[in-house]
Design an enzyme around this catalytic site. Structure first.
Site, PDB file in Angstrom:
ATOM      1  N   MET A  51     -36.137 -21.896 -16.831  1.00  0.00           N
ATOM      2  CA  MET A  51     -37.406 -21.968 -17.570  1.00  0.00           C
ATOM      3  C   MET A  51     -37.298 -21.228 -18.905  1.00  0.00           C
ATOM      4  SD  MET A  51     -40.412 -22.059 -14.757  1.00  0.00           S
ATOM      5  CE  MET A  51     -40.551 -20.304 -14.495  1.00  0.00           C
TER       6      MET A  51
ATOM      7  N   LEU B  79     -33.928 -16.732 -21.792  1.00  0.00           N
ATOM      8  CA  LEU B  79     -32.684 -16.509 -21.051  1.00  0.00           C
ATOM      9  C   LEU B  79     -32.182 -15.075 -21.180  1.00  0.00           C
ATOM     10  CD1 LEU B  79     -30.905 -19.852 -22.073  1.00  0.00           C
ATOM     11  CD2 LEU B  79     -32.256 -19.381 -20.009  1.00  0.00           C
TER      12      LEU B  79
ATOM     13  N   HIS C  86     -29.239 -15.541 -16.201  1.00  0.00           N
ATOM     14  CA  HIS C  86     -29.012 -16.968 -16.474  1.00  0.00           C
ATOM     15  C   HIS C  86     -27.574 -17.196 -16.952  1.00  0.00           C
ATOM     16  CE1 HIS C  86     -33.512 -16.692 -17.363  1.00  0.00           C
ATOM     17  NE2 HIS C  86     -33.474 -17.625 -16.431  1.00  0.00           N
TER      18      HIS C  86
ATOM     19  N   GLN D 114     -45.131 -26.186 -11.034  1.00  0.00           N
ATOM     20  CA  GLN D 114     -44.848 -25.100 -10.109  1.00  0.00           C
ATOM     21  C   GLN D 114     -45.698 -23.856 -10.359  1.00  0.00           C
ATOM     22  OE1 GLN D 114     -40.651 -25.023 -11.464  1.00  0.00           O
ATOM     23  NE2 GLN D 114     -40.778 -22.802 -11.291  1.00  0.00           N
TER      24      GLN D 114
ATOM     25  N   GLN E  78     -36.278 -19.964  -3.084  1.00  0.00           N
ATOM     26  CA  GLN E  78     -36.100 -21.191  -3.875  1.00  0.00           C
ATOM     27  C   GLN E  78     -34.724 -21.815  -3.601  1.00  0.00           C
ATOM     28  OE1 GLN E  78     -37.174 -21.815  -8.203  1.00  0.00           O
ATOM     29  NE2 GLN E  78     -35.066 -21.133  -8.466  1.00  0.00           N
TER      30      GLN E  78
ATOM     31  N   SER F 227     -35.199 -10.537 -15.042  1.00  0.00           N
ATOM     32  CA  SER F 227     -36.158 -11.625 -14.897  1.00  0.00           C
ATOM     33  C   SER F 227     -36.867 -11.827 -16.215  1.00  0.00           C
ATOM     34  CB  SER F 227     -37.197 -11.270 -13.816  1.00  0.00           C
ATOM     35  OG  SER F 227     -38.309 -12.137 -13.893  1.00  0.00           O
ATOM     36  N   SER F 228     -37.141 -13.072 -16.558  1.00  0.00           N
ATOM     37  CA  SER F 228     -37.904 -13.336 -17.776  1.00  0.00           C
ATOM     38  C   SER F 228     -39.248 -12.624 -17.718  1.00  0.00           C
ATOM     39  CB  SER F 228     -38.117 -14.843 -17.944  1.00  0.00           C
ATOM     40  OG  SER F 228     -36.885 -15.528 -17.841  1.00  0.00           O
TER      41      SER F 228
HETATM   42  P1  AMP Z   1     -35.893 -19.110 -14.129  1.00  0.00           P
HETATM   43  O1  AMP Z   1     -35.637 -19.332 -15.586  1.00  0.00           O
HETATM   44  O2  AMP Z   1     -36.557 -17.818 -13.820  1.00  0.00           O
HETATM   45  O3  AMP Z   1     -36.533 -20.303 -13.467  1.00  0.00           O
HETATM   46  O4  AMP Z   1     -34.456 -18.983 -13.458  1.00  0.00           O
HETATM   47  C1  AMP Z   1     -33.484 -19.990 -13.614  1.00  0.00           C
HETATM   48  C2  AMP Z   1     -32.331 -19.713 -12.678  1.00  0.00           C
HETATM   49  O5  AMP Z   1     -31.755 -18.449 -13.003  1.00  0.00           O
HETATM   50  C3  AMP Z   1     -32.768 -19.640 -11.210  1.00  0.00           C
HETATM   51  O6  AMP Z   1     -31.787 -20.268 -10.394  1.00  0.00           O
HETATM   52  C4  AMP Z   1     -32.828 -18.168 -10.972  1.00  0.00           C
HETATM   53  O7  AMP Z   1     -32.639 -17.803  -9.618  1.00  0.00           O
HETATM   54  C5  AMP Z   1     -31.688 -17.663 -11.827  1.00  0.00           C
HETATM   55  N1  AMP Z   1     -31.870 -16.246 -12.150  1.00  0.00           N
HETATM   56  C6  AMP Z   1     -32.969 -15.660 -12.682  1.00  0.00           C
HETATM   57  N2  AMP Z   1     -32.797 -14.333 -12.778  1.00  0.00           N
HETATM   58  C7  AMP Z   1     -31.566 -14.065 -12.274  1.00  0.00           C
HETATM   59  C8  AMP Z   1     -30.790 -12.866 -12.059  1.00  0.00           C
HETATM   60  N3  AMP Z   1     -31.268 -11.662 -12.404  1.00  0.00           N
HETATM   61  N4  AMP Z   1     -29.566 -12.989 -11.522  1.00  0.00           N
HETATM   62  C9  AMP Z   1     -29.067 -14.196 -11.165  1.00  0.00           C
HETATM   63  N5  AMP Z   1     -29.740 -15.357 -11.327  1.00  0.00           N
HETATM   64  C10 AMP Z   1     -30.967 -15.294 -11.862  1.00  0.00           C
END
Ligand code: AMP
Length: 289
Positions: A26, A29, A33, A57, A149, A181-182
């Site tokens: 999403m 980044l 990511h 979602q 997820q 996390s974003s």
């Molecule tokens: P998102 O942009 O939050 O939807 O995340 C996109 C992908 O990146 C998803 O598969 C998340 O699980 C993964 N992701 C997000 N944060 C992390 C993190 N800190 N470590 C590993 N993968 C992550």
């Protein structure tokens, strides 16, 4: 930004026999990511990343409109990670008409995140199915950070015989344990300083199990207590489940996952940790610390 343009390029790659690795995101980044992109880069000829803040979602009172966005920064990070194609569709490109077809994964999508966010996993399963149909990846990369997820996507791929290998990647954390996390962008400096309690709570749960606790309630309380002791944190749920089925074994045994969700101001943070009980733990102990 269009499905047709992306398909055109990918058809050529497939025609030339190249493998395609896919990282759906999403955006906004960060190195979490990037770790997925690195894994995709290492295992595929062509790497595609999507950036799409999927309205399906988000619940009505959630952060769809305020979700952080930075396409310039995202493009730089993706390029640095060796991504070949960045797919950034608009909401109307993805959903030109009213959405009449959705994907529902029962069981694993129902507890925890599914309880707090009742339409969330249908939105995730639907957009991931759609993105798989658009990209046609050989492999798709998801973070363990969103452990439920990942389980939902694995279940869906198995049930629908989707021709893609799902690869789970370890959670990337800041030095103080906070999972990247974003949504960490929502934290004030005070909340950011308090937020490592989320990871500390999971470690407390793991210590309880390693100290001999076999009751799910006891472990759940050990996790919850750490969040409840943090004035800026508000617990949503704390849980210990079987890592594959998301059912709660009592007494605890096998491959377990500890999961927690808590609010820190505007940010709702989730995290999780794996613990092995039984033969796996016994063999680890036999090897020494
Ligand atoms: P998102 O942009 O939050 O939807 O995340 C996109 C992908 O990146 C998803 O598969 C998340 O699980 C993964 N992701 C997000 N944060 C992390 C993190 N800190 N470590 C590993 N993968 C992550």
């Amino acid at each position: 930004s269009t499905i047709a343009a992306l398909r055109g390029v990918l058809e050529e790659h497939r025609g030339a026999g190249r493998t395609i690795g896919f990282v759906p995101t999403m955006g906004f980044l960060h190195p979490g990511h990037a770790s997925l992109m690195d894994a995709a880069r290492a295992e595929n000829d062509v790497v595609v990343t999507s950036i799409f803040v999927n309205p399906l979602q988000f619940g009505p009172s959630e952060d769809l409109d305020s979700y952080p966005r930075d396409l310039t920064g995202d493009a730089a990070l993706a390029e640095e990670a060796g991504v070949d194609l960045l797919f950034v569709p608009s909401a109307t490109e993805m959903y030109p008409d009213e959405v009449r077809t959705t994907v529902h994964v029962s069981g694993v999508s129902e507890p925890l995140e599914g309880r707090t966010r009742p339409t969330h996993f249908d939105g995730v399963a639907t957009v991931v199915t759609k993105l798989f149909a658009i990209v046609g990846p050989c492999r798709a990369y998801f973070g363990e950070k969103d452990f439920q997820q990942l389980a939902v996507v694995r279940q869906m791929v198995r049930d629908l015989s989707l021709p893609v290998e799902v690869v789970g990647c370890a959670t990337i954390r800041d030095a103080d344990g906070l999972a990247l996390s974003s949504r960490n962008a929502y934290l004030t400096p005070e909340e950011r300083a308090a937020a490592p309690a989320v990871h500390a709570a999971l470690q407390a749960g793991r210590r309880a199990i390693e100290g001999g606790a076999t009751s799910p309630d006891e472990v759940q309380r050990a996790i919850a207590a750490v969040i409840e002791a943090e004035p800026l944190g508000e617990l949503d749920y704390a849980a210990v489940v079987d890592a594959a089925s998301f059912e709660v074994p009592d007494p605890l045994r096998g491959s377990l996952r500890l999961l927690v969700a808590a609010r820190f101001g505007k940010a709702r943070l989730i995290d999780n940790l794996g613990v092995e009980v039984g033969p796996a733990l016994a063999s680890r102990e036999a090897q020494g610390p």
